[in-house]
Design a protein around this motif. Structure first.
Motif, short mmCIF file in Angstrom:
data_model
loop_
_atom_site.label_atom_id
_atom_site.label_comp_id
_atom_site.label_asym_id
_atom_site.label_seq_id
_atom_site.Cartn_x
_atom_site.Cartn_y
_atom_site.Cartn_z
N HIS A 11 2.60 18.95 7.59
CA HIS A 11 1.71 19.85 8.33
C HIS A 11 2.35 21.22 8.49
CE1 HIS A 11 -0.93 21.27 11.57
NE2 HIS A 11 0.18 21.63 12.22
N THR A 12 1.54 22.27 8.26
CA THR A 12 1.92 23.63 8.61
C THR A 12 0.72 24.27 9.30
OG1 THR A 12 1.11 24.72 6.59
CG2 THR A 12 3.35 23.78 6.52
N ALA A 13 0.90 25.50 9.76
CA ALA A 13 -0.20 26.19 10.44
C ALA A 13 -1.39 26.39 9.52
CB ALA A 13 0.28 27.53 10.98
N ASP A 14 -1.14 26.59 8.23
CA ASP A 14 -2.21 26.92 7.30
C ASP A 14 -2.76 25.74 6.50
OD1 ASP A 14 -2.17 29.61 7.97
OD2 ASP A 14 -0.73 30.13 6.40
N SER A 15 -2.04 24.63 6.48
CA SER A 15 -2.51 23.53 5.63
C SER A 15 -1.89 22.21 6.02
CB SER A 15 -2.21 23.82 4.15
OG SER A 15 -0.81 23.90 3.94
N ASP A 16 -2.51 21.15 5.51
CA ASP A 16 -1.99 19.80 5.63
C ASP A 16 -2.03 19.15 4.25
OD1 ASP A 16 -1.54 18.87 8.53
OD2 ASP A 16 -3.48 19.90 8.66
N VAL A 17 -1.02 18.35 3.97
CA VAL A 17 -1.03 17.52 2.77
C VAL A 17 -0.83 16.08 3.22
CG1 VAL A 17 0.05 16.98 0.57
CG2 VAL A 17 -0.14 19.37 1.31
N VAL A 18 -1.81 15.25 2.94
CA VAL A 18 -1.75 13.84 3.33
C VAL A 18 -1.81 13.01 2.06
CG1 VAL A 18 -2.69 12.01 4.75
CG2 VAL A 18 -3.00 14.40 5.45
N THR A 19 -0.77 12.21 1.83
CA THR A 19 -0.72 11.33 0.66
C THR A 19 -1.02 9.91 1.11
OG1 THR A 19 0.92 12.74 -0.41
CG2 THR A 19 0.69 10.49 -1.24
N GLY A 20 -2.05 9.34 0.54
CA GLY A 20 -2.45 7.99 0.87
C GLY A 20 -2.06 7.01 -0.23
N ALA A 21 -1.50 5.87 0.17
CA ALA A 21 -1.17 4.80 -0.77
C ALA A 21 -2.28 3.77 -0.74
CB ALA A 21 0.17 4.17 -0.40
N TRP A 22 -2.99 3.63 -1.85
CA TRP A 22 -4.10 2.69 -1.97
C TRP A 22 -3.61 1.37 -2.56
CZ3 TRP A 22 -5.88 7.36 -0.70
CH2 TRP A 22 -7.19 7.52 -0.26
#
Length: 329
Positions: free
Chosen positions: A208-219
């Motif tokens: 997480h940052t102020a400008d964006s989020d990166v969420v990696t999901g394991a399926w």
């Protein structure tokens, strides 16, 4: 629950006039001359609800209500109960997900099929409760972002890439202090990610940052899905799918979202617009069969709640089963 015959327009009621969707949907349904007109339903009444503590709701409701009454000639009624007595089906369009559970209770009591706009609830627990109450009442309910049905995304789903192994989806993830981080706008690119990967996410890790989020999901089965939520201006959206024999990349049209700007005319027509979603809604009202399974919608909101839990843990993994059990408790 008896709907009108297939040759008659369904009488549709709207709850919530604090979002551009109420005007856009009404134009598409009520105006045969509108580009992208969706036949089969007509908005015949609305209830002016809004959230006083949410500026994006309270500051816009009067203008949208005036357009509904003066331009589109849709009468306002004082209560949800009176609205339900007048209609065959209901669109819950309130901007604030926190309002949806109580509004849905009223509609379920009237036994009317209902579409609930995003986010379906203000918490994962509320999302699960809405589906529980709907099942208990025997009332069909459906919720989805318009992104899921964009023609450009459907083309990616149909592409021959072999067995889908991974996907990346990026798009808007503007925050609202009254909702969990990704619920308010992150649901759009997440819905697109689930459209190509389906159910089966087991755990997530979030940066997480102020400008964006990166969420990696394991399926399940070793698949990976990456959600990249953006909070800068002029946000694009796109999905890329990687398969065992190839890849496919979404080619969005010029109908890209301008999230907080004026409603663009292109959102009322074209391949990437509200048209495909509204067609699904009218078909759902007639068939009582949701094009998105309740379990998938619940899993998407569990994904976003698990992403919040990962953030609280400083980026450590969080399992969806954890947050679902916590919500049940």
């Amino acid at each position: 629950m008896t709907l009108r015959s297939g040759t008659e327009d369904l009488r549709v009621g709207i709850i919530g006039l604090d979002t551009s969707h109420c005007v856009a949907f009404t134009k598409l349904l009520n105006l045969p001359e509108a580009p992208g007109h969706v036949p089969g339903g007509r908005v015949v009444a609305a209830v002016k609800t809004f959230s006083p503590d949410m500026p994006s709701s309270a500051e816009r409701v009067d203008a949208f209500a005036a357009t509904m009454v003066e331009e589109l000639e849709v009468p306002l009624v004082p209560s949800m109960e009176e609205l339900c007595d007048m209609v065959d089906a209901v669109l819950i369009e309130s901007l604030d997900g926190r309002a949806h559970l109580e509004q849905a209770r009223r509609v379920f009591a009237a036994k009317k099929p209902v579409f609930i706009d995003k986010p379906i609830g203000g918490t994962l627990r509320e999302v699960m409760e809405i589906f529980r109450l709907a099942e208990e009442a025997g009332v069909p309910v459906f919720s989805s972002s318009a992104y899921r049905f964009y023609e450009s995304l459907v083309a990616v789903q149909r592409a021959d890439v072999g067995e889908v192994r991974a996907a990346i989806s990026y798009g808007p993830a503007y925050l609202d202090p009254h909702h969990p981080d990704l619920f308010f706008y992150g649901i759009h690119p997440l819905e697109a990610l689930y459209a190509v990967l389906g159910q089966g996410c087991e755990s997530v890790v979030r940066s997480h940052t102020a400008d964006s989020d990166v969420v990696t999901g394991a399926w399940s089965g070793g698949r990976l899905g990456v959600l990249h939520g953006l909070r800068t201006k002029a946000i694009p959206h796109k999905v890329t799918v990687f398969g065992s024999t190839g890849f496919a990349e979404q080619q969005p049209t010029d109908d890209q979202f301008n999230i907080f700007g004026s409603l663009a005319a292109t959102k009322l027509s074209g391949g990437d617009s509200y048209v495909s979603l509204l067609r699904q809604i009218i078909e759902f009202f007639r068939s009582s069969v949701s094009p998105v399974l309740p379990d998938e919608t619940i899993e998407m909101f569990a994904f976003m709640e698990a992403a919040d839990e990962s953030k609280r843990r400083g980026g450590a993994p969080a399992r969806l089963s954890e947050v679902i059990e916590k919500a049940r408790a």
